[in-house]
Design an enzyme around this catalytic site. Sequence first.
Site, PDB file in Angstrom:
ATOM      1  N   HIS A 110      70.195  64.197  62.001  1.00  0.00           N
ATOM      2  CA  HIS A 110      69.115  65.169  62.141  1.00  0.00           C
ATOM      3  C   HIS A 110      68.982  65.625  63.596  1.00  0.00           C
ATOM      4  CE1 HIS A 110      64.996  66.769  61.124  1.00  0.00           C
ATOM      5  NE2 HIS A 110      64.856  66.612  62.438  1.00  0.00           N
ATOM      6  N   GLU A 111      68.862  64.667  64.500  1.00  0.00           N
ATOM      7  CA  GLU A 111      68.691  65.029  65.912  1.00  0.00           C
ATOM      8  C   GLU A 111      69.939  65.705  66.458  1.00  0.00           C
ATOM      9  OE1 GLU A 111      65.839  65.056  67.023  1.00  0.00           O
ATOM     10  OE2 GLU A 111      64.936  63.803  65.470  1.00  0.00           O
ATOM     11  N   HIS A 139      69.748  69.387  65.888  1.00  0.00           N
ATOM     12  CA  HIS A 139      69.005  70.061  66.949  1.00  0.00           C
ATOM     13  C   HIS A 139      69.894  70.242  68.179  1.00  0.00           C
ATOM     14  CE1 HIS A 139      65.104  70.225  65.092  1.00  0.00           C
ATOM     15  NE2 HIS A 139      64.972  68.915  64.986  1.00  0.00           N
ATOM     16  N   GLU A 169      63.729  73.421  62.568  1.00  0.00           N
ATOM     17  CA  GLU A 169      64.267  72.255  61.859  1.00  0.00           C
ATOM     18  C   GLU A 169      65.438  72.598  60.930  1.00  0.00           C
ATOM     19  OE1 GLU A 169      63.399  69.206  62.460  1.00  0.00           O
ATOM     20  OE2 GLU A 169      61.700  69.668  63.772  1.00  0.00           O
ATOM     21  N   ILE A 221      50.818  66.303  65.756  1.00  0.00           N
ATOM     22  CA  ILE A 221      49.841  67.393  65.873  1.00  0.00           C
ATOM     23  C   ILE A 221      48.785  67.158  66.938  1.00  0.00           C
ATOM     24  CG2 ILE A 221      50.194  67.981  63.446  1.00  0.00           C
ATOM     25  CD1 ILE A 221      47.350  66.900  62.889  1.00  0.00           C
ATOM     26  N   PHE A 222      48.641  65.902  67.422  1.00  0.00           N
ATOM     27  CA  PHE A 222      47.604  65.645  68.419  1.00  0.00           C
ATOM     28  C   PHE A 222      48.159  65.325  69.807  1.00  0.00           C
ATOM     29  CE2 PHE A 222      45.086  64.588  64.529  1.00  0.00           C
ATOM     30  CZ  PHE A 222      44.119  65.567  64.692  1.00  0.00           C
ATOM     31  N   ALA A 223      49.382  64.802  69.899  1.00  0.00           N
ATOM     32  CA  ALA A 223      49.955  64.480  71.205  1.00  0.00           C
ATOM     33  C   ALA A 223      50.620  65.689  71.849  1.00  0.00           C
ATOM     34  CB  ALA A 223      50.958  63.334  71.081  1.00  0.00           C
ATOM     35  N   TYR A 276      53.398  71.120  66.845  1.00  0.00           N
ATOM     36  CA  TYR A 276      53.333  71.049  65.387  1.00  0.00           C
ATOM     37  C   TYR A 276      51.911  71.234  64.852  1.00  0.00           C
ATOM     38  CZ  TYR A 276      58.181  69.667  64.678  1.00  0.00           C
ATOM     39  OH  TYR A 276      59.549  69.658  64.603  1.00  0.00           O
TER      40      TYR A 276
END
Length: 711
Positions: free
Chosen positions: A494-495, A498, A524, A627-629, A633
């Site tokens: 996956h990585e 990218h 993605e 979503i918070f850091a 996203y």
Amino acid sequence: MTILCNDTTISPLLKGRGIPNYSAITAQSVQEDIPKLLRELNDNFDRFEANLKNYFTVGKRLSWELVIDPLHLLEERLRWSWGTVSHLNAVCNTPELRAAYAKQQSEVVRFRNHIGQSKLLYLALQSLRDQPAKTLDKTQKRILAKQLLSMRHRGVALDSNSLETFNIVSEQLATLATQFSNNILDATQEWSLLLHERELLSGIPLRILAQLAIAAEAAGNRRKDGSPPTTEQGPWLLGLDTPSYLPVITYATNRNLREKLYRAYVSRASQGKFNNRPLTEEILRLRIHQAALLGYKDWAEFSLTSKMAGKTDAVELLLEELRLASLPVAEAELQQLCNFAAECGAPESHNIQPWDVMYWAERLRREHLNFDQESLRPWFSLPQVLSGLFKLCKRLFNIYIEPADGSAPVWHEDVRFFRVLDPDGLPLAYFYLDPYSRPASKRGGAWMSECLVPSHGAEGHAVLPIAYLVCNQTPPIGNMPSLMSFEEVETLFHEFGHGLHHMLTDVNYPHAAGINCVEWDAVELPSQFMENWCYERKTLFSMAHHWQTGEPLSEQDYELLLQNRTFMAGSATLRQIHLALTDLRLHSSWKPEDNHSPEDLRRKIAAVTTVLAPIDEDQLLCQFAHIFASSSYAAGYYSYKWAEVLSADIFAAFKEAGLDDEKQIRRVGSNFLANILSKGGSRAPLELFEAFRGRLPTSEALIHQSGLACT
């Protein structure tokens, strides 16, 4: 071609080109050099604006070379230096570096806003778009449109009072995001459980026991007689980092131990000095405020204006389609687990709890599929997996990958360095691989980020792309290499997808090269596309060899791997739907004045997106770093599923051509490289997809691939 920068007269953090000298960059240099850099860049930007003003004064038309090229140089200087600091903060986190990073972060945000809010630059970009000195091509027009939207999102059109508020909020959000990430890391590190009784760890493989014994020794623990820990006699130190947590929750027969570990894991960063609960609410509140300042009704609307989906309704439609397909499958899977546990005589079979699911799923997998994930690790050593991955890249894209260890600085002894070559042996790109978990200093998860962005450097020298590929897989033990779970194999592929997107770009404009200028819900696509090849026969058998004997994986195990791909697929899909819908609704529906918390909203969503209700301690939002850091996203977690629709449809083109037909595989691979992978952000993703596939995408391939088609 610029790879390394050997100029010793400049501070290692201020060189701005070549590969950074990681070992020479310290917390003190961050404290001293970043302010110097920002002062220099502010001066350079002032001169840049003065030059633009002169052109406006005399009425000359602006050129790309006058506006975009110097702007890129300014932005790249900051990206190089601050990107290096951010990278080290993620992979070599220390209290000193963390403090230095946090201290400088607000000033970095301030400078970025200074550029993004320059009304003179905004007018120059508009003028370049509408009346350029020379005709612009499609990529240049797309870059300008993205730049203008980005500046509007940075508040360039706001009045002075609103702009001041906007900037204060931006700095607050950046600080809170860093604190959120640090709290997860610290809470994960803080918790541990030292065990001396072997029977408590019944069912856990010896390889994991060895790993836990090494962890105990590293923490200074000894056996009761003062001797060092051993695999068989302990003591063993359990933690909440993924390589420690997952095997225990999956294999431990002791239900009380699984429950204790699970409750600790899902409640991380939700209480005490590392409590993220107030941060989640504050981040959401500030995002609502910032979106309103920019004229959007909520953060979701703001976020989706720059994404492929475009509107919340489009995302809701896709998620609902996948929810309806996966929910009945997930319900049937849970019932199957309950029935199986009852057959095995488990007293909890009538009341399976979340800490039982992975254990009984693994038991079911082994007994009904005759498939034991752990037993396959010896066939997937990291060196062998890399060999198979590199052969696949040669097969699909006609590129060669070879080790280049020792030719570039590294930040840890485990880090590898590789070069990517064209068919004539000329370098196209390079990449770092940092594969192993280091829970004390490296944040969890896996990611790709940019070390060097492709461009034409000073004096016409080409700057080749260099990628950071970071994983957190099982480390080697003694003389044994890293033996990967198949999930870790998929993560690496996956990585690497990218990384290929970044490294194989042929776009000449840095602003649209690689992953730059790519809509976030299409980013993605290459990564999820590469995951499919883990299951393709030729690729799998090229890497699945026993690390000691060289014996290939058996045909029976290969067939079991294929069957295992859709094992519990309904639950896995529903989990992603739960995360995506929670993210979307938090950023479109939740309001501070409502009489419910973000977690209350999440639990309401859980009623239709889970088959086991979250326990009271489950504080998912406190660990929802995606979503918070950061904001990447936020109202964009759906991107994984959105891009998976695209990637499954694209892989279907290879299947239609015939996976056994090497000539056709090379043809389709070349088409994929030419029309999607190499094009970066130079065209809209849908345009690139249609160029490759000849039609619009559908979710049919993903639903079939996930084993959900019969529902």
